[in-house]
Every structure is written in C-alpha cells, then in structure tokens.
Scaffold this motif. Structure first.
Motif, PDB file in Angstrom:
ATOM      1  N   ALA A 125     -19.264   6.665  -4.171  1.00 24.97           N
ATOM      2  CA  ALA A 125     -19.402   6.103  -2.826  1.00 24.97           C
ATOM      3  C   ALA A 125     -18.074   5.526  -2.352  1.00 24.97           C
ATOM      4  O   ALA A 125     -17.699   5.663  -1.183  1.00 24.97           O
ATOM      5  CB  ALA A 125     -20.484   5.035  -2.819  1.00 24.97           C
ATOM      6  N   LEU A 126     -17.349   4.865  -3.246  1.00 21.52           N
ATOM      7  CA  LEU A 126     -16.048   4.300  -2.882  1.00 21.52           C
ATOM      8  C   LEU A 126     -15.060   5.394  -2.494  1.00 21.52           C
ATOM      9  O   LEU A 126     -14.334   5.282  -1.499  1.00 21.52           O
ATOM     10  CB  LEU A 126     -15.477   3.476  -4.043  1.00 21.52           C
ATOM     11  N   VAL A 127     -15.053   6.470  -3.272  1.00 17.62           N
ATOM     12  CA  VAL A 127     -14.148   7.584  -2.972  1.00 17.62           C
ATOM     13  C   VAL A 127     -14.516   8.227  -1.634  1.00 17.62           C
ATOM     14  O   VAL A 127     -13.652   8.546  -0.815  1.00 17.62           O
ATOM     15  CB  VAL A 127     -14.179   8.626  -4.109  1.00 17.62           C
ATOM     16  N   ASN A 128     -15.808   8.373  -1.394  1.00 15.73           N
ATOM     17  CA  ASN A 128     -16.257   8.955  -0.122  1.00 15.73           C
ATOM     18  C   ASN A 128     -15.857   8.094   1.068  1.00 15.73           C
ATOM     19  O   ASN A 128     -15.753   8.579   2.191  1.00 15.73           O
ATOM     20  CB  ASN A 128     -17.777   9.153  -0.129  1.00 15.73           C
ATOM     21  N   ASN A 129     -15.631   6.794   0.815  1.00 16.13           N
ATOM     22  CA  ASN A 129     -15.252   5.879   1.889  1.00 16.13           C
ATOM     23  C   ASN A 129     -13.756   5.568   1.889  1.00 16.13           C
ATOM     24  O   ASN A 129     -13.323   4.597   2.495  1.00 16.13           O
ATOM     25  CB  ASN A 129     -16.069   4.592   1.797  1.00 16.13           C
ATOM     26  N   GLY A 130     -12.969   6.382   1.160  1.00 16.44           N
ATOM     27  CA  GLY A 130     -11.526   6.284   1.301  1.00 16.44           C
ATOM     28  C   GLY A 130     -10.740   5.757   0.123  1.00 16.44           C
ATOM     29  O   GLY A 130      -9.512   5.665   0.196  1.00 16.44           O
ATOM     30  N   MET A 131     -11.393   5.380  -0.985  1.00 17.66           N
ATOM     31  CA  MET A 131     -10.629   4.884  -2.133  1.00 17.66           C
ATOM     32  C   MET A 131      -9.806   6.013  -2.746  1.00 17.66           C
ATOM     33  O   MET A 131     -10.341   7.077  -3.057  1.00 17.66           O
ATOM     34  CB  MET A 131     -11.555   4.305  -3.203  1.00 17.66           C
ATOM     35  N   THR A 132      -8.498   5.784  -2.892  1.00 15.03           N
ATOM     36  CA  THR A 132      -7.611   6.808  -3.441  1.00 15.03           C
ATOM     37  C   THR A 132      -6.941   6.377  -4.742  1.00 15.03           C
ATOM     38  O   THR A 132      -6.150   7.135  -5.316  1.00 15.03           O
ATOM     39  CB  THR A 132      -6.509   7.163  -2.417  1.00 15.03           C
ATOM     40  N   PHE A 133      -7.247   5.170  -5.205  1.00 13.68           N
ATOM     41  CA  PHE A 133      -6.556   4.610  -6.367  1.00 13.68           C
ATOM     42  C   PHE A 133      -7.462   3.542  -6.963  1.00 13.68           C
ATOM     43  O   PHE A 133      -8.095   2.795  -6.223  1.00 13.68           O
ATOM     44  CB  PHE A 133      -5.232   3.996  -5.897  1.00 13.68           C
ATOM     45  N   ALA A 134      -7.552   3.478  -8.293  1.00 16.58           N
ATOM     46  CA  ALA A 134      -8.447   2.514  -8.935  1.00 16.58           C
ATOM     47  C   ALA A 134      -7.679   1.619  -9.904  1.00 16.58           C
ATOM     48  O   ALA A 134      -6.816   2.083 -10.642  1.00 16.58           O
ATOM     49  CB  ALA A 134      -9.558   3.251  -9.685  1.00 16.58           C
ATOM     50  N   ARG A 135      -8.006   0.327  -9.888  1.00 16.28           N
ATOM     51  CA  ARG A 135      -7.384  -0.656 -10.791  1.00 16.28           C
ATOM     52  C   ARG A 135      -8.435  -1.208 -11.738  1.00 16.28           C
ATOM     53  O   ARG A 135      -9.517  -1.607 -11.316  1.00 16.28           O
ATOM     54  CB  ARG A 135      -6.783  -1.796  -9.978  1.00 16.28           C
ATOM     55  N   ILE A 136      -8.092  -1.227 -13.021  1.00 17.84           N
ATOM     56  CA  ILE A 136      -8.943  -1.867 -14.018  1.00 17.84           C
ATOM     57  C   ILE A 136      -8.225  -3.117 -14.508  1.00 17.84           C
ATOM     58  O   ILE A 136      -7.127  -3.041 -15.064  1.00 17.84           O
ATOM     59  CB  ILE A 136      -9.244  -0.930 -15.201  1.00 17.84           C
ATOM     60  N   ASN A 137      -8.828  -4.275 -14.293  1.00 16.17           N
ATOM     61  CA  ASN A 137      -8.253  -5.553 -14.710  1.00 16.17           C
ATOM     62  C   ASN A 137      -8.663  -5.817 -16.155  1.00 16.17           C
ATOM     63  O   ASN A 137      -9.797  -6.198 -16.427  1.00 16.17           O
ATOM     64  CB  ASN A 137      -8.745  -6.663 -13.784  1.00 16.17           C
ATOM     65  N   THR A 138      -7.732  -5.639 -17.090  1.00 15.39           N
ATOM     66  CA  THR A 138      -8.083  -5.754 -18.509  1.00 15.39           C
ATOM     67  C   THR A 138      -8.096  -7.192 -19.018  1.00 15.39           C
ATOM     68  O   THR A 138      -8.293  -7.419 -20.211  1.00 15.39           O
ATOM     69  CB  THR A 138      -7.132  -4.908 -19.370  1.00 15.39           C
ATOM     70  N   ALA A 139      -7.902  -8.162 -18.105  1.00 12.94           N
ATOM     71  CA  ALA A 139      -8.122  -9.559 -18.492  1.00 12.94           C
ATOM     72  C   ALA A 139      -9.612  -9.805 -18.715  1.00 12.94           C
ATOM     73  O   ALA A 139     -10.003 -10.812 -19.311  1.00 12.94           O
ATOM     74  CB  ALA A 139      -7.589 -10.500 -17.422  1.00 12.94           C
ATOM     75  N   HIS A 140     -10.439  -8.889 -18.234  1.00 14.81           N
ATOM     76  CA  HIS A 140     -11.892  -9.010 -18.350  1.00 14.81           C
ATOM     77  C   HIS A 140     -12.467  -7.680 -18.829  1.00 14.81           C
ATOM     78  O   HIS A 140     -11.813  -6.647 -18.753  1.00 14.81           O
ATOM     79  CB  HIS A 140     -12.506  -9.382 -16.998  1.00 14.81           C
ATOM     80  N   GLY A 141     -13.697  -7.711 -19.324  1.00 18.83           N
ATOM     81  CA  GLY A 141     -14.385  -6.481 -19.673  1.00 18.83           C
ATOM     82  C   GLY A 141     -14.081  -5.984 -21.069  1.00 18.83           C
ATOM     83  O   GLY A 141     -13.288  -6.557 -21.816  1.00 18.83           O
ATOM     84  N   SER A 142     -14.734  -4.879 -21.429  1.00 15.63           N
ATOM     85  CA  SER A 142     -14.628  -4.287 -22.764  1.00 15.63           C
ATOM     86  C   SER A 142     -14.122  -2.854 -22.657  1.00 15.63           C
ATOM     87  O   SER A 142     -14.140  -2.242 -21.583  1.00 15.63           O
ATOM     88  CB  SER A 142     -16.007  -4.272 -23.440  1.00 15.63           C
ATOM     89  N   PHE A 143     -13.701  -2.295 -23.792  1.00 17.68           N
ATOM     90  CA  PHE A 143     -13.221  -0.916 -23.793  1.00 17.68           C
ATOM     91  C   PHE A 143     -14.340   0.069 -23.485  1.00 17.68           C
ATOM     92  O   PHE A 143     -14.080   1.138 -22.921  1.00 17.68           O
ATOM     93  CB  PHE A 143     -12.560  -0.599 -25.133  1.00 17.68           C
TER      94      PHE A 143
END
Length: 220
Positions: free
Chosen positions: A1-19
């Motif tokens: 849905a994000l890509v369909n609405n124009g997202m062309t680049f993705a950021r993963i913030n590795t200060a949070h979350g798991s592998f």
C-alpha cells in the motif's frame, strides 16, 4: 500500500526491533524492488534506571559508574562542571554540579520524570563511547549477507567514523549529522561520505533548534 502511494525508499531503524522483523520487512521491499536503508544506532548515550526517576526542580541526583542510575557507557569521567546534560530528546535539562571518578551530580532545571533507556545528549563534550555497538556489528553482517543497499551511521563525529564503516561494508554509506562535533567536522565527513542526512532532532538538542536551519543549509 505504501509503494502504491508513492514510497520509493525504505528505512529500517535498527535501534529497535529484531532480525526476524527486519527479515520480513526486507523481503517485502525486495519483492517490490524498493531500495532499503539500515540505520545503525551508533554511539548513542542512554540512561539506565531501576525504575522511573522522578526529579524536582533544583534537585541534585547522583549518576554512578557501576550502579544505577547510570549511563549505558562509562562516561562519568568525561563530564566537566557546568556541562549541560539533556534527557529524552532535550525535553529535560540538567547541569553538572559535581564530578568524581565514580559518579557525577546533576541538578535538574524543572520537575520531570525520566524513563529507562531514554536518550542523553551532552552538547560540546567529547564522550568516550565506541563507534559501533555490539548490535551494530550484527546489523552490518546481516546487511552484507542480505545485500542491503544503504547503511546510515548515526552520530558521526569525524571522517574516521565513516572510514571504519567503509572498511567493513562495501555498499553506500550515509553519514547522519546529529551532534556538535560532527557539525564541526562537516567538511571532512562530507569528503568521505556517499551521502549525508541532517538528523534535525538530536542536532537541535546539541546546538539549539534556532540554529538548525542554518546548519542544514550549510551542510547541503
């Protein structure tokens, strides 16, 4: 849905979350041919507490080297009297009133509640923190195996920080400028970086929010 609405680049913030979470997100992006940036948390200073710390205006609190309340790195000996110390993205201000080899005494400017693991900023003071955390090295190895397009390095202080990352990662390196020391060394940092990100939140805490637009223009 994000890509369909124009997202062309993705950021993963590795200060949070798991592998495991990064893997799922990365697979989605690769299937849609969206480039991905892993954001390394770098040498960020955080507060370590047993429980939320409630302080009153003008109250003085000891932060120790070897017991809580303390910081996630051994930086007590780096502080000087009258240094400003900010907690929680600059929302809570304190001043160094006393230093010793085992603790530092901070006097708080207002009533506040400090929560575990909140960020700490000490403007214009060089702190003895490592360039990369243990998790950063794990993220770098993961990024290399999964052919991640970009790595962003947080709290870049000098060109040597960037070069150390480039020695172990062959991809595109983005330097995040979010501390006064990095701003001071901006020309040499730019000379070895593939791109630069102006991290305005932390930079505002370090130099004052009214100076950020000028700093950003200068960096660009």
């Amino acid at each position: 849905a994000l890509v369909n609405n124009g997202m062309t680049f993705a950021r993963i913030n590795t200060a949070h979350g798991s592998f495991e979470q990064y893997e799922v997100f990365l697979n989605h992006c690769k299937s849609l041919k969206v480039p991905v940036m892993f954001d390394l948390k770098g040498p960020d200073l955080r507060v370590k507490l047993e429980e939320p710390l409630r302080v009153k205006k003008k109250e003085k609190v000891k932060f120790f080297r070897n017991k809580r309340p303390c910081f996630n790195y051994d930086v007590v000996n780096n502080f000087k009297k009258n240094d400003l110390v900010f907690f929680d993205n600059g929302l809570i201000k304190s001043i160094v009133r006393e230093t010793s080899k085992d603790f530092v005494v901070l006097e708080f400017e207002e009533d506040a509640v400090i929560l575990e693991n909140k960020g700490v900023n000490v403007p214009n003071r060089k702190l003895s923190v490592p360039d990369f955390s243990e998790k950063d090295f794990d993220v770098i190895n993961f990024a290399k195996k999964r052919e991640v397009d970009f790595l962003a390095l947080s709290f870049v202080r000098s060109k040597e920080d960037v070069q150390r990352l480039k020695n172990i990662f062959d991809g595109f390196v983005i330097s995040k400028i979010e501390c006064a020391e990095g701003l001071k060394n901006i020309k040499e940092i730019v000379s070895v970086s593939d791109a630069v990100m102006v991290a305005r939140g932390d930079l505002a805490v370090e130099i004052g929010k009214e100076k950020v637009p000028f700093a950003q223009k200068n960096i660009i």
